[in-house]
Design a protein around this motif. Sequence first.
Motif, PDB file in Angstrom:
ATOM      1  N   SER A   1       0.833  -1.209   0.000  1.00  0.00           N
ATOM      2  CA  SER A   1       0.000   0.000   0.000  1.00  0.00           C
ATOM      3  C   SER A   1       0.864   1.255   0.000  1.00  0.00           C
ATOM      4  N   TYR A   2       1.974   1.205   0.750  1.00  0.00           N
ATOM      5  CA  TYR A   2       2.900   2.348   0.787  1.00  0.00           C
ATOM      6  C   TYR A   2       3.442   2.657  -0.611  1.00  0.00           C
ATOM      7  N   SER A   3       3.811   1.601  -1.352  1.00  0.00           N
ATOM      8  CA  SER A   3       4.344   1.793  -2.700  1.00  0.00           C
ATOM      9  C   SER A   3       3.300   2.408  -3.614  1.00  0.00           C
ATOM     10  N   LEU A   4       2.070   1.908  -3.541  1.00  0.00           N
ATOM     11  CA  LEU A   4       0.999   2.460  -4.381  1.00  0.00           C
ATOM     12  C   LEU A   4       0.680   3.897  -3.994  1.00  0.00           C
ATOM     13  N   PHE A   5       0.698   4.183  -2.688  1.00  0.00           N
ATOM     14  CA  PHE A   5       0.407   5.534  -2.200  1.00  0.00           C
ATOM     15  C   PHE A   5       1.416   6.537  -2.735  1.00  0.00           C
ATOM     16  N   ASN A   6       2.657   6.082  -2.935  1.00  0.00           N
ATOM     17  CA  ASN A   6       3.696   6.956  -3.463  1.00  0.00           C
ATOM     18  C   ASN A   6       3.702   7.025  -4.997  1.00  0.00           C
ATOM     19  N   GLY A   7       2.687   6.478  -5.602  1.00  0.00           N
ATOM     20  CA  GLY A   7       2.505   6.655  -7.042  1.00  0.00           C
ATOM     21  C   GLY A   7       3.261   5.682  -7.926  1.00  0.00           C
TER      22      GLY A   7
ATOM     23  N   GLU B   1      14.639   0.167  -0.779  1.00  0.00           N
ATOM     24  CA  GLU B   1      13.289  -0.399  -0.761  1.00  0.00           C
ATOM     25  C   GLU B   1      13.049  -1.385  -1.900  1.00  0.00           C
ATOM     26  N   ASP B   2      14.029  -1.596  -2.757  1.00  0.00           N
ATOM     27  CA  ASP B   2      13.822  -2.407  -3.964  1.00  0.00           C
ATOM     28  C   ASP B   2      13.230  -3.782  -3.659  1.00  0.00           C
ATOM     29  N   ALA B   3      13.819  -4.475  -2.697  1.00  0.00           N
ATOM     30  CA  ALA B   3      13.360  -5.833  -2.396  1.00  0.00           C
ATOM     31  C   ALA B   3      11.933  -5.825  -1.874  1.00  0.00           C
ATOM     32  N   PHE B   4      11.599  -4.812  -1.058  1.00  0.00           N
ATOM     33  CA  PHE B   4      10.287  -4.802  -0.420  1.00  0.00           C
ATOM     34  C   PHE B   4       9.149  -4.644  -1.422  1.00  0.00           C
ATOM     35  N   TYR B   5       9.293  -3.729  -2.403  1.00  0.00           N
ATOM     36  CA  TYR B   5       8.151  -3.565  -3.300  1.00  0.00           C
ATOM     37  C   TYR B   5       8.052  -4.711  -4.308  1.00  0.00           C
TER      38      TYR B   5
ATOM     39  N   ASN C   1       9.330  19.762  -8.801  1.00  0.00           N
ATOM     40  CA  ASN C   1      10.095  19.866  -7.562  1.00  0.00           C
ATOM     41  C   ASN C   1      10.024  18.585  -6.730  1.00  0.00           C
ATOM     42  N   LYS C   2       9.122  17.687  -7.103  1.00  0.00           N
ATOM     43  CA  LYS C   2       8.974  16.431  -6.382  1.00  0.00           C
ATOM     44  C   LYS C   2       9.936  15.384  -6.926  1.00  0.00           C
ATOM     45  N   LYS C   3      10.205  14.392  -6.102  1.00  0.00           N
ATOM     46  CA  LYS C   3      11.013  13.269  -6.567  1.00  0.00           C
ATOM     47  C   LYS C   3      10.276  12.553  -7.695  1.00  0.00           C
ATOM     48  N   PRO C   4      11.013  11.950  -8.617  1.00  0.00           N
ATOM     49  CA  PRO C   4      10.352  11.298  -9.755  1.00  0.00           C
ATOM     50  C   PRO C   4       9.492  10.121  -9.330  1.00  0.00           C
ATOM     51  N   ARG C   5       8.552   9.799 -10.188  1.00  0.00           N
ATOM     52  CA  ARG C   5       7.672   8.663  -9.947  1.00  0.00           C
ATOM     53  C   ARG C   5       8.363   7.380 -10.394  1.00  0.00           C
ATOM     54  N   LYS C   6       8.267   6.351  -9.576  1.00  0.00           N
ATOM     55  CA  LYS C   6       8.844   5.070  -9.958  1.00  0.00           C
ATOM     56  C   LYS C   6       7.910   4.331 -10.916  1.00  0.00           C
TER      57      LYS C   6
END
Length: 270
Positions: free
Chosen positions: A61-67, A100-104, A213-218
């Motif tokens: 959910s955290y990964s999806l929330f961050n786009g 965070e690579d392994a977690f998502y 100004n935001k970090k890029p979207r993964k």
Amino acid sequence: MKIRKENNKVIYYSDELNDDFGNIDLNKNDVKEKYKYERNIFEKTFGNFLYWCLAKPILGSYSLFNGMKIEGKENLKEYYRILKINKTGGFIYANHVSNEDAFYIQCLIINRKRVNVIANSNILSSKILTFFTRQLGYIPLANSLKGQAKMMKGIEYYLKKKKEHILIFPEAHIWPYYTKIRPFKSAAFHYPAKYNAPILPIVTTFKERKNKNKKPRKVVKICKPILPKEGYETKENKEYLRNETYKEMVEASLSYKQMEYIKYIKREND
């Protein structure tokens, strides 16, 4: 090697194979010969609860929330189809661009069977980290002949008996927000070559947001599955699998113009 930055968005490097910018200060420990790669009954029970009931829904959910966006799900379906035919687990190879690579990959992308992660032994310097990461599938990279033999048995157990996935980062070191694929060696492909198992390459890329100004979207790109070549010896298949995986990952990274959030500059004179 320590990071040297200017205005927090420039990193200078000298060695693509060995420089590490993950900011993990744990000491690298030897894997003791008595280390058990297969989890005991308590670890299996607690680990399954931690993995499926807590880590997967929360971190997913955290990964999806961050786009985060996932592309190439049709390739994931093909990978599952191959595993079903082979009646085995498989190997996932991914670029290494964050802690965070392994977690998502574990919690968001792969939904059938657990994902075990081969990683350096530095986590072993912390007993608390060792305990919890073991439950989440941590497989420390052994550094002795006896240790490597035990590790291979552990990999075979999770691959053949449990039919789970093994996640490997062939680049080995973390380069945050790096937009290219760094060179890697064929040694990391010994396992799928030995066990005749399929590979699923996964590449994390970075897309510019509307708010610059935001970090890029993964954007995570799932590549086409790769199978060992029939009739090849293990050594030949190591090279073949390495080359095919590298080619797939490079193509994925070049599929569109990525946002260079951190600029990497090679130092000519150190």
